[in-house]
Write an enzyme that holds these catalytic residues in place. Structure first.
Site, PDB file in Angstrom:
ATOM      1  N   ALA A 186      -1.083   3.346  -3.613  1.00 24.85           N
ATOM      2  CA  ALA A 186      -1.565   4.761  -3.572  1.00 24.85           C
ATOM      3  C   ALA A 186      -0.187   5.765  -3.801  1.00 24.85           C
ATOM      4  O   ALA A 186      -0.409   6.704  -4.383  1.00 24.85           O
ATOM      5  CB  ALA A 186      -1.779   4.794  -2.056  1.00 24.85           C
ATOM      6  N   ILE A 220       0.562  -3.133   0.800  1.00 21.12           N
ATOM      7  CA  ILE A 220       0.152  -3.104  -0.645  1.00 21.12           C
ATOM      8  C   ILE A 220      -0.626  -2.127  -1.102  1.00 21.12           C
ATOM      9  O   ILE A 220      -0.603  -1.424  -2.249  1.00 21.12           O
ATOM     10  CB  ILE A 220      -0.641  -4.798  -0.537  1.00 21.12           C
ATOM     11  CG1 ILE A 220       0.428  -5.817  -0.553  1.00 21.12           C
ATOM     12  CG2 ILE A 220      -1.410  -4.686  -1.981  1.00 21.12           C
ATOM     13  CD1 ILE A 220       1.476  -5.861  -1.692  1.00 21.12           C
ATOM     14  N   ASP A 221      -1.703  -1.611  -0.166  1.00 19.12           N
ATOM     15  CA  ASP A 221      -2.519  -0.375  -0.685  1.00 19.12           C
ATOM     16  C   ASP A 221      -1.631   0.667  -0.759  1.00 19.12           C
ATOM     17  O   ASP A 221      -1.822   1.741  -1.522  1.00 19.12           O
ATOM     18  CB  ASP A 221      -3.436  -0.313   0.525  1.00 19.12           C
ATOM     19  CG  ASP A 221      -4.872  -1.245   0.121  1.00 19.12           C
ATOM     20  OD1 ASP A 221      -4.973  -1.401  -0.701  1.00 19.12           O
ATOM     21  OD2 ASP A 221      -5.430  -1.368   1.378  1.00 19.12           O
ATOM     22  N   LEU A 222      -0.807   0.717   0.056  1.00 22.65           N
ATOM     23  CA  LEU A 222       0.007   2.083   0.234  1.00 22.65           C
ATOM     24  C   LEU A 222       1.064   2.199  -0.962  1.00 22.65           C
ATOM     25  O   LEU A 222       1.207   3.268  -1.518  1.00 22.65           O
ATOM     26  CB  LEU A 222       0.753   2.249   1.629  1.00 22.65           C
ATOM     27  CG  LEU A 222       0.024   2.173   2.909  1.00 22.65           C
ATOM     28  CD1 LEU A 222       0.846   2.518   4.006  1.00 22.65           C
ATOM     29  CD2 LEU A 222      -1.250   2.938   2.653  1.00 22.65           C
ATOM     30  N   GLY A 276      -0.709  -4.310   4.714  1.00 26.16           N
ATOM     31  CA  GLY A 276      -1.473  -3.218   4.360  1.00 26.16           C
ATOM     32  C   GLY A 276      -0.665  -2.265   3.440  1.00 26.16           C
ATOM     33  O   GLY A 276      -1.196  -1.208   2.742  1.00 26.16           O
TER      34      GLY A 276
END
Lengths: 402, 402
Positions: free
Chosen positions: A176, A171-173, A169
């Site tokens: 962001a 990758i999302d952060l 996860g």
């Protein structure tokens, strides 16, 4: 006193790649108003696919809580034209609008940048999407694993004899965090010039940036790099080595002959220094398999903490590969104070991670839990927008405030 | 020429390798004036890590360095000499922001702590980006990217869905670890700059690379702390968690929602195996990977990745090919968005460089200059800004100060 005191963000972001962007700015003191509704709740309020768990209703997810700290929430149904008008009133008193719907979706509901800059000429608007809001793939969707794959990072991650690996996860952060950087850069520009602007962010490109050395390698020499575990292009040893215990590992990285000699001494194996297979940096790199076997034969006799301490005392870079469980008992982690407890109105005490920065004058911190959905309707509609009780009641009855 | 986003900021960088230089590159690429200080003769270690143009080792033709230092000015200075330190203090007087990544004990020994520097520039913003921060038992520990990555906890989770429990955890590919640290640091630098823009007051910021890496797994931490879920990298029966093998490469696809799953089943021609009530509900479907993935793999194996990518996206199913650096250079999407740009460098010539994942409407990413040659701007900075004579420069060079 906070760094972004006085900055207000009308936040249409959702999911992890959206939510963490404004979370970072909320840690720094921005007032982030999350605009959501029961017609379109953030899916991370209901469930997490990572561990395959559903949560009761929309206010009971520890995961949503962990990534929407400090924010406020209002319920506005954007499927209704009056809801869009209400959202515009919030935008009218905001400095930043952030959103990560599919390209075109905000325009379709009447909240495109062209409209918003008429409403508030110095507004900063960030649109984050999988591939960016222009170009042949602009309408294509994606989740973190596809960002990791398209960006080139997955091809570079994993064992050399295994499949490409799409990371976690994180990758999302990372996407962001890139959004938060772009917004705060635009805020600095606006502070200096009075001008707002539009930022079009591509998650895929935000991650491709992190493959910069592989891209330069191809550009310069036409060579395609591939995944190779923990190995490095010039350093050896450069790996994780098994230690005493169940699935315990220590990472060790050595760049220079001096560091190598220090490692040999700390390991109690001064004879390794004279082993011609390991005599210089290039020999070590070339004979890395034997080198790794040799080192593993030593590390397996000790805990990862013991190896770390022995090597660090000799000036060699080494650290355990920590699990999430053991990090909580790590003395350094405790001292840094990254994990904090926060009281959530629906699910009680939650342990979350705050921001990774320590500012001397304007501390960034966790001030409250994530909001219940619509928790701040009154504050935003009454105090900020000056709406009457009757108007709020009417809009609630009409499912505009929903 | 268009206006620069951060054209009003002056930054002084005393950093090495990846994380620190990347933080200031982000600022320089948006127009901040960044003066990079390197050690005389040897310069930044990134100059020796490759990739090298035409595979010929040359500190002025190293892809990693060229990439991480675009748009900066470069000077050489030995801050451990008396004269060198005096010059550093003069540079500090003229800057808004000082970014450094040196061992805390060394900065104390040299008398270059924030307290010391604030005495010469009372409104200075100083940021220290070190492996473990300015406090705690590991403060003086050494770490390369590999070590902070594993100390941060993401390595322990990777490769996700590991094919073999006995094998080692691995790091994220490319520069994922250190660039994330640099990116996060750039945010907090700009937060401090924003605050200074409001009040005129500077501050000190302490950033730990381990802390940044740990925040990248904050959701996994929250899962452990609040749901008692201990995460590891071992295989689980999840729905399509890894890329699948096409005829000519790998493709990642995700069918998380009921709608996406329905579209995928329809796309595959409603095969009989998909008619299973466990697959109709997202949670049980998500945990039925062992029963679903082999069928999907069989289907995917008939196609080429690029063709299937577009066809799946046309059916609103999130998918992405696993790209290599070569694929990215040939991506029509990235070409359309101008993700790569050419920059002329006096030694390395004209090369393409990755730019950024964001596009600003008013203040675009601009390549004003390539990375500096070692000491390229000594005369500009030392003579024109600080008033030293060319004769001074000669004697300082002979003394090894610059």
């Amino acid at each position: 006193m906070t760094a972004l005191e006085g900055v207000r963000i009308a936040d249409f972001c959702w999911l992890w790649a959206g939510a963490y962007a404004t979370d970072l700015l909320a840690f720094l003191g921005a007032e982030v108003i999350k605009i959501e509704s029961m017609a379109r709740p953030d899916p991370s309020r209901n469930m997490t696919l990572t561990i395959g768990q559903a949560f009761e209703g929309v206010d009971h997810s520890p995961i949503f809580n962990a990534i929407n700290l400090n924010k406020l929430s209002v319920r506005i149904n954007l499927k209704q034209p009056q809801g869009v008008e209400l959202a515009k009133r919030i935008i009218g008193i905001s400095d930043v609008v952030s959103q990560n719907m599919r390209p075109g979706a905000m325009d379709n509901i009447g909240l495109g940048y062209d409209v918003l800059k008429e409403l508030k000429p110095d507004i900063i608007m960030l649109s984050s999407s999988a591939f960016g809001s222009e170009g042949p793939l602009r309408r294509y969707g994606g989740y973190a694993p596809s960002f990791a794959c398209y960006s080139g990072l997955a091809h570079l991650t994993g064992y050399s004899d295994g499949l490409p690996n799409p990371l976690t996860g994180s990758i999302d952060l990372m996407s962001a965090t890139t959004s938060a950087f772009a917004i705060i850069a635009a805020l600095n520009h606006r502070q200096h010039t009075g001008q707002g602007q539009y930022i079009d962010l591509s998650s895929v490109e935000s991650l491709a940036i992190f493959a910069g050395d592989a891209l330069m390698e191809y550009i310069m020499n036409g060579r395609v790099q591939s995944r190779n575990g923990n190995h490095d292009r010039i350093m050896a040893p450069h790996n994780c080595y098994r230690c005493k215990g169940e699935d315990k590992w220590v990472s060790i990285a050595v760049a220079t002959d001096e560091e190598w000699r220090a490692l040999c001494g700390a390991a109690g194996h001064p004879e390794w220094v004279n082993d011609e297979r390991f005599a210089d940096a290039y020999s070590r790199w070339e004979n890395e398999k034997e080198l790794d076997e040799t080192i593993s034969g030593w590390t397996i006799n000790y805990t990862h903490y013991e190896v770390t301490e022995m090597l660090q005392n000799a000036g060699v870079a080494a650290m355990p590969s920590f699990s999430n469980e053991e990090i909580f008992s790590d003395p350094h982690f405790k001292e840094r104070g990254l994990a904090v407890d926060v009281e959530h109105p629906a699910i009680g005490k939650q342990t979350v991670l705050g921001p990774p920065w320590r500012l001397s004058e304007t501390p960034a911190r966790v001030t409250k839990s994530a909001p219940l959905i619509g928790e701040h309707n009154d504050y935003v509609f009454k105090e900020l927008l000056g709406m009457s009780g009757e108007e709020i009641e009417r809009l609630t009855a009409e499912e505009i405030i929903y | 020429m268009s206006e620069r986003c951060l054209g009003h900021l002056k930054v002084l960088e005393l950093c090495n390798l990846v994380a620190g230089p990347y933080s200031t590159k982000l600022l320089a690429d948006l127009g901040a004036e960044v003066i990079k200080i390197e050690r005389p003769a040897v310069g930044d270690d990134a100059r020796r890590r490759g990739p090298f143009l035409n595979d010929i080792p040359d500190q002025e033709q190293c892809g990693l360095f060229l990439y991480l230092n675009t748009n900066k000015l470069g000077v050489t200075l030995d801050i451990t000499t008396e004269t060198g330190k005096d010059i550093l203090l003069e540079l500090i007087k003229q800057t808004d922001i000082f970014v450094e990544d040196n061992p805390p004990a060394l900065m104390e020994e040299l008398g270059l702590t924030y307290k010391d520097l604030r005495a010469v520039n009372p409104n200075l913003i100083m940021t220290s980006l070190t492996p473990f921060g300015q406090s705690g038992p590991y403060r003086d520990y050494r770490a390369y990217q590999l070590n902070t990555y594993h100390a941060g906890g993401e390595g322990y989770l990777m490769p996700i869905m590991s094919p073999d429990d006995s094998r080692e955890p691995v790091r994220g590919g490319g520069l994922a670890g250190d660039c994330t640290c640099g990116l996060s640091t750039a945010i907090v630098i700009l937060a401090a700059a924003y605050r200074k823009g409001e009040t005129g007051v500077g501050q000190y910021v302490d950033v730990s690379r381990q802390d940044v890496q740990r925040t990248m797994v904050l959701l996994d931490v929250a899962m452990y702390a609040n749901l008692g879920v201990i995460r590891n990298r071992f295989r689980r029966p999840l729905l399509m968690p890894l890329p699948m093998e096409c005829r000519d490469g790998y493709l990642m696809m995700s069918a998380l929602t009921d709608r996406e799953w329905g579209s995928l089943v329809e796309f595959m021609g409603n095969p009989a195996w998909a008619d299973d009530e466990r697959f109709n509900q997202w949670l049980s479907r998500h945990m039925s990977g062992d029963d679903i993935n082999p069928h999907v793999q069989e289907f995917v194996g008939q196609y080429n990745k690029e063709e299937l990518f577009h066809r799946l996206q046309d059916s609103a199913i999130a998918a992405a090919p696993v790209n290599t650096a070569e694929d990215l250079l040939k991506s029509s999407q990235m070409e359309y968005r101008g993700f790569f740009t050419e920059i002329e460098h006096s030694k390395a010539g004209r090369l393409k460089y990755p730019t950024a994942g964001y596009k600003f409407s008013k203040t675009p990413w601009t390549a004003e200059r390539a990375a500096p040659l070692l000491g390229q701007h000594n005369e500009d900075i030392y003579c024109e800004r600080l008033g030293y004579s060319k004769e001074d420069l000669v004697s300082m060079r002979e003394a090894g100060v610059i």
